[in-house]
Scaffold this motif. Structure first.
Motif, PDB file in Angstrom:
ATOM      1  N   HIS A 139       0.643   1.299  -7.225  1.00 39.40           N
ATOM      2  CA  HIS A 139       1.710   0.794  -8.167  1.00 39.40           C
ATOM      3  C   HIS A 139       2.362   1.882  -8.831  1.00 39.40           C
ATOM      4  O   HIS A 139       1.656   3.136  -8.925  1.00 39.40           O
ATOM      5  CB  HIS A 139       1.284  -0.405  -8.778  1.00 39.40           C
ATOM      6  N   VAL A 140       3.379   1.847  -9.442  1.00 40.74           N
ATOM      7  CA  VAL A 140       4.335   2.661 -10.101  1.00 40.74           C
ATOM      8  C   VAL A 140       4.854   2.380 -11.490  1.00 40.74           C
ATOM      9  O   VAL A 140       5.118   1.216 -11.292  1.00 40.74           O
ATOM     10  CB  VAL A 140       5.375   3.275  -9.378  1.00 40.74           C
ATOM     11  N   GLY A 246       3.656   9.301  -2.807  1.00 42.97           N
ATOM     12  CA  GLY A 246       4.315   8.436  -1.580  1.00 42.97           C
ATOM     13  C   GLY A 246       4.881   7.233  -2.090  1.00 42.97           C
ATOM     14  O   GLY A 246       5.843   6.626  -1.969  1.00 42.97           O
ATOM     15  N   ALA A 247       3.923   6.527  -3.080  1.00 36.43           N
ATOM     16  CA  ALA A 247       4.436   5.284  -3.573  1.00 36.43           C
ATOM     17  C   ALA A 247       5.607   5.370  -4.399  1.00 36.43           C
ATOM     18  O   ALA A 247       6.526   4.789  -4.789  1.00 36.43           O
ATOM     19  CB  ALA A 247       3.022   4.482  -4.156  1.00 36.43           C
ATOM     20  N   TYR A 248       5.407   6.383  -5.317  1.00 37.12           N
ATOM     21  CA  TYR A 248       6.533   6.865  -6.256  1.00 37.12           C
ATOM     22  C   TYR A 248       7.907   7.052  -5.566  1.00 37.12           C
ATOM     23  O   TYR A 248       8.646   6.410  -6.057  1.00 37.12           O
ATOM     24  CB  TYR A 248       6.203   8.264  -7.003  1.00 37.12           C
ATOM     25  N   LEU A 249       8.026   7.638  -4.509  1.00 35.66           N
ATOM     26  CA  LEU A 249       9.107   8.118  -3.752  1.00 35.66           C
ATOM     27  C   LEU A 249       9.745   6.670  -3.111  1.00 35.66           C
ATOM     28  O   LEU A 249      10.899   6.396  -3.191  1.00 35.66           O
ATOM     29  CB  LEU A 249       8.683   8.875  -2.740  1.00 35.66           C
ATOM     30  N   ARG A 250       8.875   5.804  -2.833  1.00 43.22           N
ATOM     31  CA  ARG A 250       9.302   4.514  -2.117  1.00 43.22           C
ATOM     32  C   ARG A 250       9.828   3.638  -3.222  1.00 43.22           C
ATOM     33  O   ARG A 250      10.640   2.846  -2.769  1.00 43.22           O
ATOM     34  CB  ARG A 250       8.105   3.883  -1.578  1.00 43.22           C
ATOM     35  N   GLU A 251       8.978   3.557  -4.415  1.00 39.61           N
ATOM     36  CA  GLU A 251       9.555   2.807  -5.579  1.00 39.61           C
ATOM     37  C   GLU A 251      10.728   3.185  -6.014  1.00 39.61           C
ATOM     38  O   GLU A 251      11.883   2.245  -6.448  1.00 39.61           O
ATOM     39  CB  GLU A 251       8.555   2.963  -6.612  1.00 39.61           C
ATOM     40  N   GLY A 256      12.852   5.793   3.124  1.00 39.54           N
ATOM     41  CA  GLY A 256      12.824   4.590   3.518  1.00 39.54           C
ATOM     42  C   GLY A 256      11.516   3.859   3.622  1.00 39.54           C
ATOM     43  O   GLY A 256      10.528   4.307   3.083  1.00 39.54           O
ATOM     44  N   PRO A 257      11.555   2.615   4.118  1.00 37.33           N
ATOM     45  CA  PRO A 257      10.252   1.751   3.979  1.00 37.33           C
ATOM     46  C   PRO A 257       9.241   2.350   5.012  1.00 37.33           C
ATOM     47  O   PRO A 257       8.069   2.220   5.093  1.00 37.33           O
ATOM     48  CB  PRO A 257      10.713   0.594   4.519  1.00 37.33           C
ATOM     49  N   ALA A 258       9.669   3.364   6.018  1.00 34.04           N
ATOM     50  CA  ALA A 258       8.668   4.022   6.840  1.00 34.04           C
ATOM     51  C   ALA A 258       9.074   5.479   6.927  1.00 34.04           C
ATOM     52  O   ALA A 258      10.450   5.705   7.026  1.00 34.04           O
ATOM     53  CB  ALA A 258       8.793   3.479   8.253  1.00 34.04           C
ATOM     54  N   ALA A 259       8.276   6.435   6.210  1.00 34.44           N
ATOM     55  CA  ALA A 259       8.578   7.908   6.336  1.00 34.44           C
ATOM     56  C   ALA A 259       7.330   8.398   6.308  1.00 34.44           C
ATOM     57  O   ALA A 259       6.011   8.030   6.398  1.00 34.44           O
ATOM     58  CB  ALA A 259       9.204   8.003   4.847  1.00 34.44           C
ATOM     59  N   ARG A 280       4.203   3.166   6.087  1.00 37.03           N
ATOM     60  CA  ARG A 280       4.513   2.254   7.167  1.00 37.03           C
ATOM     61  C   ARG A 280       5.234   0.997   6.467  1.00 37.03           C
ATOM     62  O   ARG A 280       4.756   0.542   5.280  1.00 37.03           O
ATOM     63  CB  ARG A 280       3.295   1.899   7.609  1.00 37.03           C
ATOM     64  N   GLU A 281       6.257   0.575   7.096  1.00 36.42           N
ATOM     65  CA  GLU A 281       7.098  -0.598   6.841  1.00 36.42           C
ATOM     66  C   GLU A 281       6.221  -1.830   6.964  1.00 36.42           C
ATOM     67  O   GLU A 281       5.325  -1.942   7.698  1.00 36.42           O
ATOM     68  CB  GLU A 281       8.327  -0.809   7.934  1.00 36.42           C
TER      69      GLU A 281
END
Length: 299
Positions: A139-140, A246-251, A256-259, A280-281
């Motif tokens: 979580h972020v 990784g979670a930070y960049l997605r938040e 993208g949802p997969a990277a 992973r998406e």
């Protein structure tokens, strides 16, 4: 370190994680059989080893996944020279490779203080072993302007030194990290800070490291991790922070949802390491992978 009368000192293995060179990456201690060791002894062992973390394994006390072969599930605890930490990525990679060298590649299951962490070890064509850990649910969280200002002042940075496209956040994937993005690689390379002041700041906010980053391109980053709460100035390669990042960049919708991300760490310390981060998406958990090699007396 002293041991109790009649007690046997634990056998400590030494591995460098996120590298194929024993003089690179992040060194970790690994105790494959910590049965009977109390907290004080594990802390003393970690302090004597002197690495940022040492992992201590005991047979699993919780039910392992049904798909897992017997003897491949463990309880794992991580100690820095100063304190226990809930999760450590580089020591997890080092431990998984050490186990694979003894019981074979494949799936492992680690029950940590942060939660359950599956790990898979595979061998490459050249025989190099690569471990991939799957983090606990990340979580972020937002961070106050006052806390950011204090962190920057302690580092000797200013707000002008920050990349405005990557705002400060606290990211968690087994441990808490304050993410601060430098606007230039030169700013990241010049790391000097008040050790005791930053240790107090981080302890008061339950932070394990600061994740200092510079973005080279959309999927490549250079990172540094001050770790005064663990008794070391800087961590050479930080798997737990990589997962949190990784979670930070997605938040922040920076990926993208997969990277797949590449993180370079340790170069400024003379211990270069390479961390791969996979998103992973449809799966919130973050995967971090890397190699590990034994550190010999000559290494």
């Amino acid at each position: 370190m002293t041991t109790a009368p009649g007690a046997t000192a634990p056998d400590v293995l030494r591995y460098a994680a996120f590298t194929t060179d024993p003089s690179g990456g992040n060194p970790a201690g690994v105790v494959l059989d910590a049965t009977g060791l109390d907290d004080a002894t594990m802390l003393a062992v970690a302090a004597e080893v002197g690495y940022s973390e040492t992992a201590f394994l005991t047979p699993a006390t919780e039910t392992a996944p049904l798909s897992l072969a017997p003897g491949r599930a463990f309880d794992v605890r991580y100690f820095s020279p100063r304190a226990e930490v809930p999760f450590c990525g580089h020591a997890t990679v080092a431990t998984a490779v050490a186990l694979a060298e003894r019981i074979g590649s494949g799936e492992l299951h680690f029950a940590t203080r942060a939660g359950s962490v599956p790990v898979e070890v595979v061998g490459g064509p050249d025989g190099t072993l690569r471990a991939t850990l799957t983090s606990v649910a990340p979580h972020v969280d937002a961070v106050s302007e006052a806390d950011v200002a204090e962190a920057l002042d302690t580092l000797g940075w200013s707000t002008d030194d920050l990349d405005p496209t990557l705002p400060p956040r606290i990211a968690y994937a087994g441990a808490r990290h304050l993410v601060l993005a430098a606007a230039t690689c030169e700013r990241l390379a010049e790391l000097a800070y008040d050790f005791d002041r930053l240790a107090r700041f981080m302890t008061d906010r339950d932070l394990t490291t600061l994740q200092l980053v510079w973005r080279q391109d959309a999927h490549t980053f250079h990172v540094r991790d001050p770790f005064p709460v663990g008794g070391v100035i800087e961590d050479p390669a930080t798997g737990a922070a990589a997962a949190a990042f990784g979670a930070y960049l997605r938040e922040l919708d920076q990926v993208g949802p997969a990277a797949e991300l590449t993180l370079h760490q340790g170069d400024d310390m003379g211990r270069p390491g390479l961390l791969r981060v996979e998103l992973r998406e449809g799966d919130l958990r973050i995967r971090v992978s890397g190699t590990a090699v034994p550190i010999t007396a000559a290494g």
